[in-house]
Each structure stands twice: as structure tokens, then as C-alpha cells.
Design a protein around this motif. Structure first.
Motif, short mmCIF file in Angstrom:
data_model
loop_
_atom_site.label_atom_id
_atom_site.label_comp_id
_atom_site.label_asym_id
_atom_site.label_seq_id
_atom_site.Cartn_x
_atom_site.Cartn_y
_atom_site.Cartn_z
N ASP A 32 0.85 -1.19 0.00
CA ASP A 32 0.00 0.00 0.00
C ASP A 32 0.89 1.24 0.00
N VAL A 33 1.51 1.49 -1.14
CA VAL A 33 2.47 2.59 -1.25
C VAL A 33 1.82 3.94 -0.96
N ALA A 34 0.53 4.08 -1.18
CA ALA A 34 -0.15 5.35 -0.92
C ALA A 34 -0.05 5.74 0.55
N LYS A 35 -0.03 4.76 1.43
CA LYS A 35 0.10 5.04 2.86
C LYS A 35 1.52 5.47 3.23
N MET A 36 2.46 5.28 2.33
CA MET A 36 3.86 5.58 2.61
C MET A 36 4.32 6.90 1.97
N THR A 37 3.40 7.64 1.38
CA THR A 37 3.75 8.85 0.64
C THR A 37 4.53 9.86 1.47
N GLU A 38 4.04 10.17 2.66
CA GLU A 38 4.73 11.16 3.49
C GLU A 38 6.08 10.63 3.95
N CYS A 39 6.17 9.35 4.21
CA CYS A 39 7.44 8.75 4.61
C CYS A 39 8.45 8.89 3.47
N ILE A 40 8.04 8.58 2.28
CA ILE A 40 8.93 8.69 1.11
C ILE A 40 9.38 10.14 0.92
N CYS A 75 15.57 15.87 10.17
CA CYS A 75 15.81 14.51 10.67
C CYS A 75 14.76 14.14 11.72
N ASP A 76 14.41 15.09 12.59
CA ASP A 76 13.38 14.83 13.59
C ASP A 76 12.05 14.49 12.92
N ALA A 77 11.69 15.27 11.90
CA ALA A 77 10.42 15.04 11.20
C ALA A 77 10.42 13.69 10.49
N CYS A 78 11.51 13.37 9.83
CA CYS A 78 11.62 12.10 9.11
C CYS A 78 11.59 10.94 10.10
N GLY A 79 12.33 11.06 11.18
CA GLY A 79 12.35 10.01 12.19
C GLY A 79 10.99 9.78 12.80
N ALA A 80 10.24 10.85 13.04
CA ALA A 80 8.90 10.73 13.60
C ALA A 80 7.96 10.02 12.63
N GLU A 81 8.06 10.38 11.36
CA GLU A 81 7.21 9.73 10.35
C GLU A 81 7.57 8.25 10.21
N CYS A 82 8.86 7.96 10.11
CA CYS A 82 9.28 6.56 10.01
C CYS A 82 8.88 5.78 11.25
N GLY A 83 8.88 6.46 12.38
CA GLY A 83 8.48 5.82 13.63
C GLY A 83 7.04 5.36 13.64
N LYS A 84 6.23 5.92 12.77
CA LYS A 84 4.82 5.49 12.64
C LYS A 84 4.70 4.15 11.92
N HIS A 85 5.77 3.71 11.29
CA HIS A 85 5.75 2.49 10.49
C HIS A 85 6.76 1.47 11.03
N GLN A 86 6.77 1.30 12.34
CA GLN A 86 7.75 0.43 13.00
C GLN A 86 7.65 -1.03 12.57
N HIS A 87 6.54 -1.41 11.96
CA HIS A 87 6.40 -2.80 11.49
C HIS A 87 7.25 -3.07 10.25
N HIS A 88 7.79 -2.01 9.65
CA HIS A 88 8.72 -2.17 8.52
C HIS A 88 10.14 -1.98 9.03
N ASP A 89 11.00 -2.97 8.81
CA ASP A 89 12.39 -2.86 9.26
C ASP A 89 13.07 -1.62 8.71
N HIS A 90 12.84 -1.32 7.45
CA HIS A 90 13.51 -0.17 6.83
C HIS A 90 13.10 1.13 7.50
N CYS A 91 11.85 1.25 7.91
CA CYS A 91 11.41 2.46 8.61
C CYS A 91 11.99 2.53 10.01
N ARG A 92 12.02 1.41 10.69
CA ARG A 92 12.59 1.36 12.04
C ARG A 92 14.07 1.76 12.00
N GLU A 93 14.81 1.22 11.04
CA GLU A 93 16.24 1.54 10.91
C GLU A 93 16.45 3.00 10.52
N CYS A 94 15.60 3.50 9.66
CA CYS A 94 15.70 4.90 9.23
C CYS A 94 15.39 5.84 10.40
#
Length: 110
Positions: A32-40, A75-94
């Protein structure tokens, strides 16, 4: 030379670039790439500002402290957004790379 004095920060910045680029690419492959738009979007912004910050540190720009403050905020903003997707390893690492980078940038502006 400024870049020699800030080797650790340069390494953290470059690690954040790599993590953000990897995360953005991996997000594009999520079902569901549409849900990842802000993260990207934030991954790309963060990778760009971290790369620019590393360049400015290497050239000893007079504006480095201003840029590191902006870099920390992105970096804070990106980390917060990626933090919403902790079920993805790539987001957790980012998110972790962004947290480390924001802290390192703030330490330079202090």
C-alpha cells in the motif's frame, strides 16, 4: 580542516543519507504505497539535507551551524514519520539513523 574535526558527524550524516534512501526505495515496494507517501517524501528531503550538510562541513562553510539546525529539524520530522511504520524494518532503521543524526547535528550547533 573542519571536515577532519567533524569526522563523526560526517559519518552519521552519510549513514542517515543511506538509511533514508534505502527506506524511500523500500517504501515504494510496499503493498500500500499510498500510505507511505509522506514517509517517502520526508526520506528524500532528509537524505538531501544530510548530503548537503556533509558537503558544507567538508568545505567549512560559514553557514554550517544554521544548516545543521535545519538538518536536525528535518531529521526529527523524518524520524517521527518513520516511527509510525515500525512494522517495517527499513522504517525502524531509518528512524534510528535520523534520531542519531539529529542529535549529532544539535551537538554541533550547541
Amino acid at each position: 580542516m573542519a571536515h577532519q574535526a567533524h569526522q563523526e558527524l560526517l559519518q552519521v550524516l552519510n549513514a542517515c543519507v543511506a538509511a533514508c534512501e534505502h527506506c524511500a526505495n523500500a517504501c515504494l515496494n510496499e503493498p500500500d504505497v499510498a500510505k507511505m507517501t509522506e514517509c517517502i517524501r520526508l526520506d528524500r528531503d532528509c537524505a538531501d539535507i544530510c548530503a548537503l550538510t556533509a558537503q558544507w562541513i567538508a568545505r567549512d562553510s560559514h553557514f554550517t551551524q544554521r544548516l545543521t539546525a535545519l538538518c536536525a529539524a528535518i531529521c526529527d520530522a523524518c524520524g517521527a514519520e518513520c516511527g509510525k511504520h515500525q512494522h517495517h524494518d527499513h522504517c525502524r532503521e531509518c528512524a534510528e539513523a535520523c534520531r542519531r543524526c539529529a542529535e549529532a547535528c544539535r551537538s554541533m550547533t550547541a
